[in-house]
Scaffold this motif. Structure first.
Motif, PDB file in Angstrom:
ATOM      1  N   UNK A 111       0.857  -1.191   0.000  1.00 27.48           N
ATOM      2  CA  UNK A 111       0.000   0.000   0.000  1.00 27.48           C
ATOM      3  C   UNK A 111       0.893   1.241   0.000  1.00 27.48           C
ATOM      4  N   UNK A 112       0.998   1.867  -1.169  1.00 25.92           N
ATOM      5  CA  UNK A 112       1.854   3.047  -1.323  1.00 25.92           C
ATOM      6  C   UNK A 112       1.098   4.112  -2.115  1.00 25.92           C
ATOM      7  N   UNK A 113       1.559   5.355  -1.999  1.00 29.03           N
ATOM      8  CA  UNK A 113       0.956   6.437  -2.768  1.00 29.03           C
ATOM      9  C   UNK A 113       1.250   6.286  -4.255  1.00 29.03           C
ATOM     10  N   UNK A 114       0.512   7.049  -5.075  1.00 24.80           N
ATOM     11  CA  UNK A 114       0.758   7.036  -6.516  1.00 24.80           C
ATOM     12  C   UNK A 114       0.113   5.866  -7.235  1.00 24.80           C
ATOM     13  N   UNK A 115      -0.596   5.000  -6.490  1.00 27.75           N
ATOM     14  CA  UNK A 115      -1.261   3.831  -7.087  1.00 27.75           C
ATOM     15  C   UNK A 115      -2.719   3.883  -6.649  1.00 27.75           C
ATOM     16  N   UNK A 116      -3.622   3.376  -7.502  1.00 29.17           N
ATOM     17  CA  UNK A 116      -5.060   3.408  -7.236  1.00 29.17           C
ATOM     18  C   UNK A 116      -5.411   2.764  -5.891  1.00 29.17           C
ATOM     19  N   UNK A 134       3.944   2.612   2.724  1.00 27.51           N
ATOM     20  CA  UNK A 134       4.422   3.903   3.209  1.00 27.51           C
ATOM     21  C   UNK A 134       3.406   4.408   4.243  1.00 27.51           C
ATOM     22  N   UNK A 135       3.858   5.128   5.277  1.00 27.00           N
ATOM     23  CA  UNK A 135       2.960   5.457   6.389  1.00 27.00           C
ATOM     24  C   UNK A 135       1.707   6.227   5.983  1.00 27.00           C
ATOM     25  N   UNK A 136       1.858   7.231   5.101  1.00 24.35           N
ATOM     26  CA  UNK A 136       0.703   8.057   4.735  1.00 24.35           C
ATOM     27  C   UNK A 136      -0.417   7.247   4.105  1.00 24.35           C
ATOM     28  N   UNK A 137      -0.063   6.384   3.149  1.00 26.37           N
ATOM     29  CA  UNK A 137      -1.090   5.590   2.463  1.00 26.37           C
ATOM     30  C   UNK A 137      -1.692   4.541   3.398  1.00 26.37           C
ATOM     31  N   UNK A 138      -0.882   3.985   4.312  1.00 28.92           N
ATOM     32  CA  UNK A 138      -1.437   3.007   5.260  1.00 28.92           C
ATOM     33  C   UNK A 138      -2.473   3.680   6.152  1.00 28.92           C
ATOM     34  N   UNK A 171       3.667  12.053  12.320  1.00 31.02           N
ATOM     35  CA  UNK A 171       2.237  12.074  12.648  1.00 31.02           C
ATOM     36  C   UNK A 171       1.568  10.768  12.190  1.00 31.02           C
ATOM     37  N   UNK A 172       1.878  10.343  10.950  1.00 26.64           N
ATOM     38  CA  UNK A 172       1.279   9.109  10.420  1.00 26.64           C
ATOM     39  C   UNK A 172       1.721   7.896  11.245  1.00 26.64           C
ATOM     40  N   UNK A 173       2.999   7.851  11.637  1.00 22.63           N
ATOM     41  CA  UNK A 173       3.492   6.715  12.424  1.00 22.63           C
ATOM     42  C   UNK A 173       2.800   6.669  13.783  1.00 22.63           C
ATOM     43  N   UNK A 174       2.585   7.831  14.398  1.00 25.61           N
ATOM     44  CA  UNK A 174       1.865   7.867  15.681  1.00 25.61           C
ATOM     45  C   UNK A 174       0.451   7.323  15.525  1.00 25.61           C
ATOM     46  N   UNK A 175      -0.217   7.669  14.413  1.00 25.67           N
ATOM     47  CA  UNK A 175      -1.581   7.159  14.168  1.00 25.67           C
ATOM     48  C   UNK A 175      -1.565   5.638  14.007  1.00 25.67           C
ATOM     49  N   UNK A 176      -0.543   5.132  13.301  1.00 26.41           N
ATOM     50  CA  UNK A 176      -0.441   3.673  13.106  1.00 26.41           C
ATOM     51  C   UNK A 176      -0.192   2.980  14.450  1.00 26.41           C
ATOM     52  N   UNK A 177       0.710   3.549  15.253  1.00 26.55           N
ATOM     53  CA  UNK A 177       1.004   2.953  16.571  1.00 26.55           C
ATOM     54  C   UNK A 177      -0.239   2.901  17.443  1.00 26.55           C
ATOM     55  N   UNK A 178      -1.136   3.899  17.299  1.00 20.32           N
ATOM     56  CA  UNK A 178      -2.384   3.896  18.081  1.00 20.32           C
ATOM     57  C   UNK A 178      -3.396   2.879  17.568  1.00 20.32           C
ATOM     58  N   UNK A 179      -3.214   2.432  16.299  1.00 18.14           N
ATOM     59  CA  UNK A 179      -4.208   1.527  15.685  1.00 18.14           C
ATOM     60  C   UNK A 179      -3.812   0.058  15.787  1.00 18.14           C
ATOM     61  N   UNK A 180      -2.635  -0.237  16.351  1.00 19.72           N
ATOM     62  CA  UNK A 180      -2.166  -1.633  16.412  1.00 19.72           C
ATOM     63  C   UNK A 180      -1.999  -2.066  17.869  1.00 19.72           C
TER      64      UNK A 180
END
Length: 434
Positions: A111-116, A134-138, A171-180
């Motif tokens: 799951x990365x940016x630049x792809x549908x 990549x963190x943003x797309x995840x 910021x994105x990594x912090x959001x991921x850490x909160x979701x796992x």
């Protein structure tokens, strides 16, 4: 267990199961690298890891193998998630998981940016074992893709953690850490231990084992490094002189800006050299197209920004040229790490103009050595001046024209040039002008 890379002779002796040992041998890995030999036993013991290793040291295998070993014992979907700073590195990590896990049916989603996003959502709906991204797309998928969550995740890997944090993914990594889940194994791999990486380590690892498979900032012994002081106005001449002298070599040329990659590639093509640009401004398909053309040997010169200095495993790069000296001296380590990989030799040449001397001195201070000068006679180099000046004039005109066309068509920045290099549109235009 503190395994010494010299003593460990085989993957079996690290405790890896037979299926994975065979997969390693199928990939041509006869013996574990130093980082693999030191990290894998701790990982199999269930420890969190911090791995500091120079680029090209085999660290992807150091986290891939223990995760696959654990997956074999307790198969489940969304078993592991790997975060990477660039799209290309994410794709490469996924390929390594699939290659090592092919005999045991491992499924990966990237799951990365630049792809549908919809295609990626379909891949996630198939409930893969491993998600690499990549963190943003995840974060986009965690927020918007129905039915997708990482609440059962067992392993989290942060690869190239220093780069992840430098690129403002915090910021994105912090959001991921909160979701796992908090109850998980975490592996953090980095070429350098920055303050941000140290802070991240405290935030998300529990009693980690720290493995340093290299001195703090080092380049491999098989790498021959040189520099050349050049007047800024003659830098293009020196670049073309070096590339012509090493005409059979596979080379990567690093510039500071996306614009410079495109201009240099045009100049080199006008002079009959097989160059292709790659930068963060290109769409994902164009970046992969350029990379595949380079890997296949159709173009032997890749002109790139620092997007290509990390994690791209291009096996046979003979030479790295720093056309622009990096402002951050640690980036030098990553750039020159594209050559002299896995025990092979390689050459790195830095072209230093009068405005870059201070940055270059920082690099010598960081690596702890004075580098020899690249030998060349300026009179010989300047024999190229007239041809190079004309090629540059033509290339600047071409960029101006294509810039106007792009504005009218709304085409992605840089894509038109790469279309040409990939054999589309007016690919013949270079051959007409000598």
């Amino acid at each position: 267990m503190e395994a010494d890379g010299e003593e460990v002779k085989s993957f079996e002796s690290l405790g890896i199961c037979q299926e994975l040992v065979e997969a390693c041998h199928n990939l041509g890995w006869q013996n574990p690298s130093k980082i693999q030999a030191e990290a894998i036993p701790h990982a199999l013991d269930g420890k969190d890891l911090i791995g500091l290793a120079q680029t090209g040291s085999g660290k992807t295998g150091a986290f891939t193998l223990p995760i696959l070993e654990a997956l074999l014992k307790a198969p489940q979907s969304f078993f592991a998630c790997v975060l990477s700073p660039t799209r290309e590195l994410a794709i490469q990590i996924s390929e390594q998981f699939e290659a090592l896990g092919s005999s045991i049916g491992v499924k990966c989603a990237v799951v990365v940016g630049g792809v549908d996003m919809m295609q990626q959502a379909i891949a996630l709906a198939k409930r893969p074992h491993i998600v690499v991204g990549t963190p943003g797309r995840l974060v986009d998928h965690l927020s918007n893709t129905k039915g997708f969550s990482l609440r059962t995740l067992k392993y989290l890997v942060l690869d190239e953690a220093d780069r992840l944090l430098n690129m403002d993914f915090e910021k994105a990594i912090n959001e991921i850490l909160n979701a796992i889940p908090r109850e998980r194994r975490t592996y953090l791999f980095s070429a350098t231990m920055t303050k941000k990486v140290h802070k991240l380590q405290r935030a998300c690892l529990r009693n980690p084992v720290k493995i340093e498979a290299a001195s703090k900032y080092s380049t491999v012994d098989t790498l021959k490094q040189q520099y050349r002081l050049v007047p800024a106005k003659y830098k293009d001449c020196y670049l073309i002189y070096i590339l012509s002298e090493m005409s059979g070599s596979t080379s990567m040329v690093f510039t500071r800006t996306c614009e410079a990659t495109r201009l240099l590639a045009l100049i080199l093509r006008n002079l009959g050299l097989r160059a292709i640009p790659i930068s963060g401004q290109l769409s994902q398909s164009k970046r992969l197209g350029a990379l595949n053309k380079f890997k296949a040997g159709e173009c032997n010169i890749l002109i790139c920004t620092d997007v290509a200095s990390r994690g791209l495993d291009i096996p046979s790069v003979d030479m790295v040229i720093n056309y622009d000296i990096p402002m951050n001296s640690k980036d030098y380590i990553h750039r020159v790490g594209r050559t002299a990989r896995a025990g092979r030799s390689g050459l790195a040449i830095s072209l230093v103009n009068q405005y870059e001397v201070e940055w270059y001195m920082q690099i010598e201070k960081l690596i702890g050595k004075k580098l020899p000068e690249f030998p060349s006679q300026e009179e010989e180099v300047l024999l190229l001046l007239e041809r190079v000046t004309e090629a540059k004039r033509i290339s600047q005109m071409k960029m101006k024209e294509s810039g106007g066309r792009k504005r009218r068509k709304g085409k992605d920045e840089g894509d038109e040039d790469v279309d040409r290099y990939l054999g589309k549109k007016d690919g013949k235009s270079f051959k007409k002008k000598k």
